[in-house]
Design an enzyme around this catalytic site. Structure first.
Site: not given
Ligand code: DCP
Ligand code: CA
Ligand code: CA
Length: 376
Positions: A15, A116-117
């Protein structure tokens, strides 16, 4: 020696950390070190909308996904360094595509689960050995860092559920190895909310039943769970709490391939045809390797004002020829520079994306794959 049970597998979950915000740091390195908030503006007022994500510096102030932009602005109003950027999904998708390509090119079974996963079934690659798996995971992390500048968090475990929970457990830039004999301790005292599949509503209900940890759920009376959560869901939740998940890693083929490069110098005319050649050759060999052809060819370009844009065209006869892809991409760039869009703008990064991919195996027997070299 007893034969290994075939169900014993090793799954890797990957991720990318603070994905959208990290993409912005990669695109504009001057932003590194500042709180970054990615916003989904609804357009009604300047501040209406929600936060998509934020980098870890902004999270330190309490910014998180889903909160109103107005709240985030209030929280950061005295933090002069803070930046609020609009979502640029096309760009994040191109970055995601690059990472998935790195994973697919080196590993046989890759399941992309979100932008992203991904999950990788690495059972045979690491000969069922967790220390070998750790080495492999470190190499993947390093390769992604070197090729895209992104950091990500990885988890290795006997199934998808546990691998995902392992990768979630240490962020950012984490690597968590969870061999079967560590599973019980890992889950036991974890709040039940951390179990994949348990959202806020289920959590509240579980808490009211006296289930606070995953361990509590694992030992809870199954018939009571069935009557509270349904006869499918109840027992399933109990299995998950025991770390049991039989879902295979499902290989899924990409819907598109893309490559982006930074130009040797910012360009205000189509002077970089030569620089595109390795991209089209790479895309062509990816298509050929997968036995696929593309129907749509697109160009991606990032201007010096750092916005990503794209243009594309659909062709009559699907192709995997690098010459043909280059020909169409070049004419799209020529059209772009002839348009009003580029007045006073220069291009910093360019890319090519092929999509509309045929699904079947279209390798032509006896064909070298190169339709013609006429296109250069
Ligand atoms: N995303 C979004 N709204 C949300 C959750 C996520 O637009 N409520 C988008 C933005 C994030 C991407 O999806 O960058 C990936 O979600 P993740 O849950 O993996 O969160 P992040 O990658 O931002 O953070 P982490 O470091 O916790 O994985
Ligand atoms: Ca992420
Ligand atoms: Ca993710």
């Amino acid at each position: 020696m007893l034969p290994q049970a075939t169900s014993e597998k090793i799954v890797l979950s990957i991720d990318i950390d603070y994905f959208f915000a990290q993409c912005e740091e990669v695109r504009t390195p001057e932003l590194v070190g500042r709180p970054i908030v990615i916003c989904v503006y609804s357009g009604r007022t300047d501040e209406s909308g929600v936060v998509s994500t934020a980098n870890y510096i902004a999270r330190g102030f309490g910014i998180k996904s889903g909160i109103p932009i107005a709240n985030a602005k209030r929280i950061l109003k005295n933090v002069l360094q803070a930046v609020f950027l609009p979502l640029d999904l096309d760009y994040y998708e191109a970055v995601s595509d690059g990472v998935m390509q790195i994973l697919r090119s080196g590993h046989p079974v890759v399941e992309k689960v979100s932008i992203d996963e991904a999950f990788l079934d690495i059972t045979s690659e690491c000969s069922r050995d967790y220390e070998t798996a750790r080495g492999l995971a470190n190499r993947i992390k390093l390769e992604i860092k070197e090729r895209t500048s992104l950091t990500c968090s990885l988890g290795i475990a006997p199934n998808k559920l546990l691998a995902k929970m392992a990768s979630d457990s240490h962020k950012p830039d984490g690597l968590t190895v969870l061999p079967p004999d560590k599973v019980k301790t890992f889950l036991e005292n974890m709040p039940v909310r951390k179990l994949i599949g348990v959202g806020p509503k289920i959590e509240t209900k579980m808490n009211s039943l006296g289930i606070n940890t995953i361990g509590d759920l694992a030992s809870f009376d199954e018939s009571k769970l069935s009557s509270e959560f349904g006869k499918n869901m109840g027992p399933r939740l109990k299995l998950l709490a025991q770390g049991i998940d039989e879902e295979p890693v499902k290989e899924r083929s990409a819907e598109q391939y893309s490559r982006i490069i930074t130009l040797k110098a910012d360009a205000d005319s189509f002077s970089f045809r030569e620089e595109l050649k390795p991209l089209t050759e790479d895309l062509s060999s990816r298509l050929k390797d997968a036995g696929r052809k593309c129907r749509t060819i697109g160009i991606i370009y990032i201007t010096s004002t750092i916005r990503l844009r794209n243009r594309s065209r659909t062709i009559d006869r699907p192709t995997y020829s690098s010459g043909e892809i280059l020909c169409h991409a070049s004419s799209l760039f020529e059209e772009l520079f002839a348009s009003k869009e580029m007045v006073n703008l220069k291009i910093r990064r360019v890319g090519i994306r092929v999509s509309g991919l045929s699904s079947g195996d279209e390798r032509e027997p006896g064909s070298s794959g190169q339709l013609s070299d006429y296109f250069g």
